[in-house]
Enzyme design. Structure first.
Site, short mmCIF file in Angstrom:
data_model
loop_
_atom_site.label_atom_id
_atom_site.label_comp_id
_atom_site.label_asym_id
_atom_site.label_seq_id
_atom_site.Cartn_x
_atom_site.Cartn_y
_atom_site.Cartn_z
N LYS A 75 7.13 7.55 -0.92
CA LYS A 75 7.17 8.43 0.27
C LYS A 75 8.59 8.45 0.78
O LYS A 75 9.28 7.44 0.66
CB LYS A 75 6.22 7.93 1.36
CG LYS A 75 4.77 7.80 0.95
CD LYS A 75 4.03 9.11 0.98
CE LYS A 75 2.61 8.92 0.45
NZ LYS A 75 1.80 10.13 0.41
N LYS A 134 3.95 5.10 -8.22
CA LYS A 134 3.64 6.45 -8.72
C LYS A 134 4.31 7.53 -7.88
O LYS A 134 4.62 7.32 -6.71
CB LYS A 134 2.13 6.67 -8.77
CG LYS A 134 1.48 6.75 -7.42
CD LYS A 134 0.00 7.07 -7.52
CE LYS A 134 -0.31 8.53 -7.49
NZ LYS A 134 -0.03 9.21 -6.22
N ASP A 143 4.12 11.28 -6.10
CA ASP A 143 3.03 11.95 -5.39
C ASP A 143 2.55 13.15 -6.19
O ASP A 143 3.22 13.60 -7.12
CB ASP A 143 3.44 12.31 -3.97
CG ASP A 143 2.39 11.80 -2.98
OD1 ASP A 143 1.19 11.92 -3.29
OD2 ASP A 143 2.77 11.27 -1.93
N GLU A 144 1.40 13.69 -5.79
CA GLU A 144 0.75 14.73 -6.60
C GLU A 144 1.55 16.03 -6.67
O GLU A 144 1.40 16.80 -7.61
CB GLU A 144 -0.66 15.01 -6.07
CG GLU A 144 -0.77 15.73 -4.72
CD GLU A 144 -0.50 14.83 -3.52
OE1 GLU A 144 -0.40 13.60 -3.72
OE2 GLU A 144 -0.37 15.36 -2.40
N HIS A 156 -4.66 11.78 -10.95
CA HIS A 156 -4.73 12.11 -9.52
C HIS A 156 -5.72 13.26 -9.39
O HIS A 156 -5.77 14.14 -10.25
CB HIS A 156 -3.36 12.49 -8.99
CG HIS A 156 -3.28 12.46 -7.49
ND1 HIS A 156 -3.90 13.41 -6.70
CD2 HIS A 156 -2.68 11.59 -6.64
CE1 HIS A 156 -3.67 13.11 -5.43
NE2 HIS A 156 -2.93 12.01 -5.36
N LYS A 163 -7.51 7.31 5.21
CA LYS A 163 -7.34 8.67 5.76
C LYS A 163 -8.14 9.75 5.05
O LYS A 163 -8.30 10.84 5.59
CB LYS A 163 -5.85 9.05 5.76
CG LYS A 163 -5.28 9.45 4.40
CD LYS A 163 -3.81 9.88 4.50
CE LYS A 163 -3.32 10.38 3.15
NZ LYS A 163 -1.89 10.60 3.08
C1 RUB Z 1 -1.58 8.32 -0.43
C2 RUB Z 1 -1.77 9.73 -0.81
C3 RUB Z 1 -2.58 10.01 -2.06
C4 RUB Z 1 -4.00 10.16 -1.63
C5 RUB Z 1 -4.93 10.88 -2.56
O1 RUB Z 1 -0.60 8.19 0.60
O2 RUB Z 1 -1.35 10.64 -0.14
O3 RUB Z 1 -2.09 11.09 -2.73
O4 RUB Z 1 -4.44 8.87 -1.59
O5 RUB Z 1 -6.25 10.73 -2.13
P1 RUB Z 1 -0.82 7.18 1.82
P2 RUB Z 1 -7.45 10.33 -3.09
O6 RUB Z 1 -1.05 5.82 1.28
O7 RUB Z 1 0.46 7.29 2.61
O8 RUB Z 1 -2.00 7.70 2.60
O9 RUB Z 1 -7.07 9.02 -3.73
O10 RUB Z 1 -8.60 10.20 -2.16
O11 RUB Z 1 -7.60 11.41 -4.07
#
Ligand code: RUB
Length: 410
Positions: A149, A175, A177-178, A267, A307
């Protein structure tokens, strides 16, 4: 016309593919028959082109159970209806047009039971839980990781520095991010070059093996080129956004992985567009499809913590499936991610067990990456040593920093 596809005394054989669906409609029998017809050989009219030899290809609704709201139905499909080893083809039948039928008020695919003949036509993961544990030399504890991040915007050097701090702090996995691919501010080539350099440095300094999951998601040929580049540069893992890339792309990537032998991190960005609504499918079929095609680890949710929306029982059911014996298809690591921090670790492990990858982005980098990473590692160490988190935090200052900021969830 549709109702002839319903036969509640029909007993499906073991070689049939079975789907379980939640259905809401005013005429359940007609709607259920419509789903079976339109997902196999039927349409809204009897057609003059139908031949007697093809009747055996019809799907059959063999169970309809009324529930508080709606009905749970089960449909049996003869395996000859599908091309083996072709996931888009299978899904175009069992999870295709049916969601658009006018008379339905809700339709959710809850589960798919694939028969052995179809399971055997897919490869499953090249590397699974045991292979990943062997690589990292971690026998029992959950793996801990982070998502870099800010998710977008860091240049390659700063991105690599964050990864280094996370590994040095004690995390096993870092990792992308998506939505990071190869944008101008962090091109894939420089990302790989800088971050893998840091991975090597972190491994030397910690004496531990580490995983880096760069996001290769792109058009399929480009995705494969990126995966090969990761291998060439000494990487051990790639991440792919399985929903947005699509099942055909994932199958092609898996084929390539026969030689590349990389950990395939899945992901699921975008899943909620159909896992949360009245029309779509739940996470279990998605996890089954992904395991069958061959991912090594997949985001499955956090059991009602953090979240992102994900029910406790649903996450448990999905994770149990991923770890279960399934013919020769290797077990796959579930990943809990989204709004997590060190204070959640004991609860997550008590709900989801040790075969789990726990990831925290904000929960790491909000504290300073190294401190946050260390707090996560100390949380899993405390569990391994069977010491309550608060007690462990008295002698482990990074964990204390995390608990002071985020609290502790029992
Ligand atoms: C984590 C984040 C991931 C989500 C995906 O960031 O944004 O991409 O977990 O969600 P943070 P899922 O730790 O700052 O919240 O795993 O439910 O598909």
């Amino acid at each position: 016309m549709y109702e002839k596809y319903v036969n509640l005394s029909f007993k499906p054989s073991r070689n049939q593919l079975i789907t379980t669906l939640h259905l809401e409609a005013s005429n359940i029998k007609h709607a259920a028959g419509g789903v079976a017809a339109e997902s196999s050989i039927g349409t809204w009219q009897e057609v003059t082109t139908e031949k007697s030899y093809m009747k055996k290809l019809a799907a059959t609704v063999f169970s309809m159970k009324k529930q508080d709201k709606g009905t749970e139905i089960k449909i049996a499909y003869p395996p000859e209806l599908f091309e083996e080893g072709n996931m888009p083809n299978i899904l175009s039948s069992i999870a295709g047009n049916i969601f658009g039928l006018q008379e339905l008020k809700a339709l959710r695919l809850l589960d798919i039971d694939f028969p052995k003949s179809i399971i055997k036509s897919f490869k499953g993961p090249e590397l699974g839980i045991k292979d990943i544990r062997r690589l990292l030399k971690i026998k029992k504890r959950p793996l801990v990781g982070t998502i870099i991040k800010p998710k977008l915007g860091l240049n390659s050097k700063d991105h690599a520095k964050v990864a280094y701090e996370a590994w040095i702090g004690g995390l096993d996995l870092v990792k992308c991010d998506e939505n990071l691919a190869s944008q101008k501010f962090n091109k894939f080539e420089t990302n790989i070059k800088e971050t893998l350099k840091m991975l090597e440095k972190a491994e030397k300094e910690t004496g531990e093996r580490k995983i880096y999951a760069p996001n290769v998601t792109a058009e399929t040929k480009e995705m494969i080129r990126r995966a090969k580049l990761v291998k060439e540069k000494g990487g051990n893992c790639i991440m792919v956004d399985i929903i947005t890339a699509g099942w055909a792309a994932l199958q092609t990537l898996r084929e390539e992985n026969q030689d590349l032998k990389l950990i395939l991190h899945a992901h699921r960005a975008g899943h909620a567009a159909f896992t949360r609504g009245k029309y779509g499918m739940s996470m279990l079929p998605i996890a089954k499809i992904a395991r069958l095609i061959g991912v090594s680890q997949i985001h499955t949710g956090t059991a009602n913590i953090g979240k992102m929306e994900s029910g406790e029982e649903e996450t448990q059911a999905v994770n149990s499936f991923l770890m279960s014996k399934w013919f020769s298809i290797k077990p796959v690591f579930p990943i809990a991610s989204g709004g997590l921090h060190a204070g959640y670790v004991p609860k997550l492990v008590s709900l989801l067990g040790n075969d789990l990858i726990i990831q925290a982005g904000g929960g790491v980098h909000a504290l300073g990456t190294r401190i946050g990473a260390t707090s996560m590692r100390q949380a899993v160490d405390a569990i391994e040593k069977e010491i309550p988190l608060q007690e462990y935090s008295k002698t482990h200052k990074e964990l204390k920093v995390a608990l002071d900021k985020f609290g502790y969830v029992r």
